[in-house]
Design a protein around this motif. Structure first.
Motif, PDB file in Angstrom:
ATOM      1  N   LYS A 233      33.961  44.143  -9.279  1.00  0.00           N
ATOM      2  CA  LYS A 233      34.174  44.896 -10.872  1.00  0.00           C
ATOM      3  C   LYS A 233      35.616  43.929 -10.773  1.00  0.00           C
ATOM      4  CE  LYS A 233      31.247  45.563 -13.794  1.00  0.00           C
ATOM      5  NZ  LYS A 233      30.379  45.073 -14.961  1.00  0.00           N
TER       6      LYS A 233
ATOM      7  N   LEU B 127      21.171  46.744 -21.102  1.00  0.00           N
ATOM      8  CA  LEU B 127      22.260  46.697 -20.234  1.00  0.00           C
ATOM      9  C   LEU B 127      22.551  47.503 -19.244  1.00  0.00           C
ATOM     10  CD1 LEU B 127      24.373  46.690 -23.750  1.00  0.00           C
ATOM     11  CD2 LEU B 127      23.819  45.199 -22.146  1.00  0.00           C
ATOM     12  N   ARG B 128      21.969  48.479 -19.074  1.00  0.00           N
ATOM     13  CA  ARG B 128      21.823  49.713 -18.143  1.00  0.00           C
ATOM     14  C   ARG B 128      21.052  48.751 -16.572  1.00  0.00           C
ATOM     15  NH1 ARG B 128      17.670  51.005 -14.596  1.00  0.00           N
ATOM     16  NH2 ARG B 128      16.001  51.061 -16.543  1.00  0.00           N
TER      17      ARG B 128
ATOM     18  N   THR C 137      24.005  46.083 -15.491  1.00  0.00           N
ATOM     19  CA  THR C 137      25.409  47.095 -14.772  1.00  0.00           C
ATOM     20  C   THR C 137      24.686  47.317 -13.165  1.00  0.00           C
ATOM     21  OG1 THR C 137      25.508  47.788 -17.118  1.00  0.00           O
ATOM     22  CG2 THR C 137      26.660  49.007 -14.732  1.00  0.00           C
ATOM     23  N   GLU C 138      23.194  47.739 -12.995  1.00  0.00           N
ATOM     24  CA  GLU C 138      22.312  48.074 -11.440  1.00  0.00           C
ATOM     25  C   GLU C 138      22.700  47.003 -10.722  1.00  0.00           C
ATOM     26  OE1 GLU C 138      19.032  49.570 -12.686  1.00  0.00           O
ATOM     27  OE2 GLU C 138      19.565  51.579 -13.403  1.00  0.00           O
TER      28      GLU C 138
ATOM     29  N   PHE D 276      28.720  40.972 -14.401  1.00  0.00           N
ATOM     30  CA  PHE D 276      29.650  41.388 -14.485  1.00  0.00           C
ATOM     31  C   PHE D 276      29.701  41.231 -16.532  1.00  0.00           C
ATOM     32  CE2 PHE D 276      34.480  39.706 -16.666  1.00  0.00           C
ATOM     33  CZ  PHE D 276      35.131  40.521 -16.522  1.00  0.00           C
TER      34      PHE D 276
ATOM     35  N   THR E 117      28.068  39.785 -20.582  1.00  0.00           N
ATOM     36  CA  THR E 117      27.139  39.387 -21.531  1.00  0.00           C
ATOM     37  C   THR E 117      27.331  37.861 -22.242  1.00  0.00           C
ATOM     38  OG1 THR E 117      26.870  40.976 -22.798  1.00  0.00           O
ATOM     39  CG2 THR E 117      25.833  41.651 -21.200  1.00  0.00           C
TER      40      THR E 117
ATOM     41  N   HIS F 111      28.949  49.492 -21.728  1.00  0.00           N
ATOM     42  CA  HIS F 111      28.233  50.009 -20.661  1.00  0.00           C
ATOM     43  C   HIS F 111      29.736  49.035 -19.282  1.00  0.00           C
ATOM     44  CE1 HIS F 111      24.112  51.620 -21.771  1.00  0.00           C
ATOM     45  NE2 HIS F 111      24.064  50.895 -23.199  1.00  0.00           N
ATOM     46  N   GLY F 112      30.532  49.414 -19.681  1.00  0.00           N
ATOM     47  CA  GLY F 112      31.178  48.720 -19.155  1.00  0.00           C
ATOM     48  C   GLY F 112      31.235  47.219 -18.488  1.00  0.00           C
ATOM     49  N   LEU F 113      30.799  46.402 -19.398  1.00  0.00           N
ATOM     50  CA  LEU F 113      30.754  45.264 -19.008  1.00  0.00           C
ATOM     51  C   LEU F 113      31.449  44.417 -20.633  1.00  0.00           C
ATOM     52  CD1 LEU F 113      26.396  45.464 -19.141  1.00  0.00           C
ATOM     53  CD2 LEU F 113      27.869  44.477 -17.330  1.00  0.00           C
TER      54      LEU F 113
END
Length: 297
Positions: free
Chosen positions: A3, A128-129, A132-133, A137, A139, A170-172
Motif C-alpha cells: 500500500k 469495497l471489502r 481490499t481483499e 489500491f 476506486t 475502507h482504507g482505499l
C-alpha cells in the motif's frame, strides 16, 4: 508494504493511469472500435469475454508496465477475473508494477438540474471489502455535468465526496470523477464553479483523508492548479472525454501536474485483427505519446 509503495507511485511517479473500465453500456462501442462487431457475440457473457481478451492483450503488452503506466482502473468483472493466471489486481501490481483501481459506480441517473448524478450503489460495503481483499489500491466513480448550474454542480460534487468518504473508511483512495461534458455551453464557467465546489468540500474533509480527482481537460490551462497543489489531493488525472488523442495530449501538456487517465484515447488504433507485433507496437507508441504529454504538464 504494498500500500505504501503504491501510494508513493501514485503520488510521485511519472506516467499516467490507464482506464480499462468500460462497463456493460460502453463495451459494445469499445469492441466496435477494436474491430469486433455486435454480430461476433450473442450474450453479455460472450461480450465480456471478448472485452477481457482485449484488456488482457493490453496489460500483457511489453510497454504496459509501471515504468510509464502508474495505475489501471478495472471494471468489477475484471477484478473478479485473471490476467496471466493470477487475480487481475494482483497480476497488475506483482507482475507489471501497475497500481490497481476499481470502478464502483453503477451508472447514471437521468439528467436533473444540468447534471447526472450516480445511481445508488447496492452492495457497496461488500464491493469495497472485496476490493481490499483483492489488493486494490483505490476506486473510481463517475458523474456528469452538462450545464452551468451552481446548484447542480454542488449536488454532483457533494455526492462524489459523500461516497468518497465511505471508500476512505475502507482504507482505499477514491478517484472522484465529476466529468464536464466537452460539448456543453459555458464549459469554462462550469469549470470554475466545479473547482470552487471541490475546494469547499476539501475544507470539510478529515485532515488525514486523501482523495484523487479525475477531471475533464479544461478550457483555461491550470484552472485546476489549486486542486493539484492541495495537500489532501494525491493526484489530479484527466479524462480524454471524447477529444482525439492528439487534442487530449495537447491540452494535457498545458496543465502543470495533471496526468492522463485515458480510456478511448488509450485504445485508439488498436485492433483485434492486428498481429501481436503490430498490436504491441501500436500500444507502445500510444503509451509513449500519453506519457510524454503527462510528463510535459
Amino acid at each position: 508494504m504494498p500500500k505504501q509503495e503504491m501510494a508513493e507511485q501514485v503520488r510521485n511517479a511519472n506516467g499516467f493511469i490507464a482506464a480499462l473500465d468500460q462497463s456493460g453500456g460502453s463495451t459494445p462501442k469499445a469492441l466496435k472500435a477494436y474491430g469486433i462487431g455486435e454480430d461476433a457475440y450473442a450474450t453479455d457473457d460472450e461480450m465480456f469475454d471478448l472485452i477481457h481478451g482485449m484488456r488482457s492483450r493490453i496489460v500483457d503488452a511489453p510497454a504496459f508496465t509501471g515504468a510509464k503506466v502508474i495505475g489501471a482502473i478495472l471494471f468489477e468483472m475484471t477484478m473478479d477475473r485473471t490476467f496471466g493466471g493470477k487475480p487481475a489486481a494482483r497480476y497488475l501490481w506483482e507482475d507489471r508494477r501497475v497500481v490497481p483501481f476499481l470502478k464502483i459506480d453503477k451508472g447514471l441517473e437521468a439528467e436533473v438540474d444540468g447534471v447526472q448524478l450516480m445511481k445508488p450503489i447496492p452492495g457497496l460495503e461488500d464491493l469495497l471489502r472485496r476490493a481490499t481483499e483483492n489488493g486494490v489500491f483505490g476506486t473510481k466513480m463517475r458523474s456528469v455535468i452538462y450545464a452551468v448550474s451552481q446548484s447542480g454542480i454542488a449536488a454532483n460534487v457533494a455526492q462524489q465526496f459523500q461516497i468518497g468518504k465511505e471508500v476512505i473508511s475502507h482504507g482505499l483512495v477514491p478517484i472522484l470523477e465529476p466529468e464536464i461534458n466537452i460539448k456543453m455551453t459555458g464549459k469554462a464557467e462550469a469549470e470554475e464553479i466545479l473547482r470552487d465546489a471541490i475546494l469547499a468540500e476539501l475544507d470539510q474533509l478529515a485532515p488525514n483523508a486523501t482523495i484523487m480527482l479525475k477531471l475533464t481537460l479544461p478550457e483555461i490551462p491550470n484552472i485546476y492548479k489549486p486542486l493539484v497543489d492541495h495537500p489532501q489531493v494525491m493526484r489530479v488525472v484527466a479524462l480524454s472525454g471524447g477529444y482525439s488523442r492528439a487534442e487530449a495530449n495537447r491540452r494535457l501538456a498545458e496543465n502543470t501536474g495533471v496526468v492522463a487517465s485515458f480510456s478511448r484515447a488509450l485504445t485508439e488504433g488498436l485492433s483485434a485483427q492486428q498481429s501481436d507485433a503490430e498490436f504491441n507496437t501500436m500500444i507502445s507508441e500510444t503509451i509513449e505519446d500519453v506519457f510524454a504529454a503527462s510528463v510535459a504538464g
